[in-house]
Design a protein around this motif. Sequence first.
Motif, PDB file in Angstrom:
ATOM      1  N   LEU A  72      -6.586   0.820   0.110  1.00 21.20           N
ATOM      2  CA  LEU A  72      -7.094  -0.188   1.051  1.00 21.20           C
ATOM      3  C   LEU A  72      -6.976   0.310   2.494  1.00 21.20           C
ATOM      4  CD1 LEU A  72      -5.562  -3.280  -0.736  1.00 21.20           C
ATOM      5  CD2 LEU A  72      -7.990  -3.064  -0.146  1.00 21.20           C
ATOM      6  N   THR A  97      -3.531  -6.573   0.121  1.00 16.96           N
ATOM      7  CA  THR A  97      -4.864  -6.664   0.731  1.00 16.96           C
ATOM      8  C   THR A  97      -4.734  -6.904   2.236  1.00 16.96           C
ATOM      9  OG1 THR A  97      -5.438  -7.796  -1.333  1.00 16.96           O
ATOM     10  CG2 THR A  97      -7.155  -7.646   0.314  1.00 16.96           C
ATOM     11  N   VAL A 139     -11.655  -9.502  -3.267  1.00 17.43           N
ATOM     12  CA  VAL A 139     -10.706  -9.109  -4.311  1.00 17.43           C
ATOM     13  C   VAL A 139     -11.249  -9.657  -5.629  1.00 17.43           C
ATOM     14  CG1 VAL A 139      -8.314  -9.271  -5.122  1.00 17.43           C
ATOM     15  CG2 VAL A 139      -8.808  -9.290  -2.657  1.00 17.43           C
ATOM     16  N   ALA A 167      -8.349  -3.556  -7.699  1.00 13.36           N
ATOM     17  CA  ALA A 167      -7.108  -3.179  -8.396  1.00 13.36           C
ATOM     18  C   ALA A 167      -6.981  -3.877  -9.750  1.00 13.36           C
ATOM     19  CB  ALA A 167      -5.904  -3.515  -7.520  1.00 13.36           C
ATOM     20  N   TYR A 327      -0.270 -16.425  -7.690  1.00 12.83           N
ATOM     21  CA  TYR A 327       0.874 -16.040  -6.879  1.00 12.83           C
ATOM     22  C   TYR A 327       1.569 -17.315  -6.443  1.00 12.83           C
ATOM     23  CZ  TYR A 327      -1.440 -11.569  -7.138  1.00 12.83           C
ATOM     24  OH  TYR A 327      -2.014 -10.440  -7.628  1.00 12.83           O
TER      25      TYR A 327
END
Length: 384
Positions: A72, A97, A139, A167, A327
């Motif tokens: 990144l 990120t 993302v 990712a 998260y």
Amino acid sequence: MSVLPVPPSPILLLDLAAEHALLQPTLGEALREVLDLAAFIQGPAVGQFATELGEYLGGAHVVPCANGTDALTLALMSLELPAGAEIIIPAFTYVATLEAAALLGLRPVLVDVRPDTFNIDPAAVEAALTPRTGAIIAVHLFGQCADLEALRTISTRHGVALIEDNAQAIGATFRFTNGETSFAGTVGSVGTTSFFPSKNLGGLGDGGALLTHDQARAALLRQLANHGQSQKYHHQRIGLNSRLDTLQAALLRVKLPQLPHNTAARQAVAARYDAALAAVPGLAIPARDPRSSHVFHQYTIQLAETSRRDDLQNHLRRLGVPTMIYYPLPVHAQPAYAYLGYRPGQFPVAERLCDAVLSLPIHPLLTEEQQEYIIGGISAFFGS
Ligand SMILES: *Cc1c(COP(=O)(O)O)cnc(C)c1O
């Protein structure tokens, strides 16, 4: 005291030991070859792996680097943006990120995500554009592509670079309305990925790569990842020391051919969860965008009553079923990013998701028997 049921065999979130045991002779051989050749940095396996991954990803250029966070950082460095340029980033993502932008003195501008797909909301991206916008980072969270159609249009129309943090979605594809189908990470100006061991294509240590169809950008990225030099001791740019170890490349060459099969196995697990959990009241199964395939890095459910999420997690833990919350905190609530000045309530979707999500065990070796047991535990919790 009642006796709790026990799983048919120990259930893990991911069973890397078992996956690697199946590949043991070939991994051992790859390790031995690296030992014998002793070219530990930029040895031949690095270029071979990059070529093979590029072929798998529809002919993209692959520039290996040390990890997904460096990827990144390098992607942003390659855009050569002025200090303080704004980087639009989803509020619901892994911290890396944001970290890459912040470390480079760029300004992370957060936007909310879609409540169904967890991915960046293109309408919010459009609303956040300013003359200072330098890039948009999408993302592909949990293994499904963000709305690449809308994001590519915004990127082209406004002349703002699109970076794909891939990712979690290596091998996923997206079908555009013009009939074209592309691999995640190869649509924008540059894509990034990670070979962290738990990713869908994981090494036996850290690793990462940049993806692009643009040959000139690939050359620039290769230079930036190696101290800004194209020729030894001649430095055109300030770069990073960010290379994929020969050893990791050699091991990843063994693991790459397993990726299509492992992806299909994850998709089969997801389909069984879908079928069993769709009708359970009180939870939502992950939404599918019909334009994207889903490689199910995670299978993430949402609880309608967020106050019951931790109870469900504890209930499953007692049954021997591990789960994770990806998260628990939105990035704007992290102390490190308090300087950005965001307030609670500014990204209501991301904030709600942090309280509502639970990721269930999903990996290529999860057995149907284990899955039945997990589903039984969830159904019992909701009394269905
Ligand atoms: C894992 C991950 C990264 C960082 O990758 P590392 O190789 O651990 O540095 C970045 N973004 C997302 C979305 C990730 O899941």
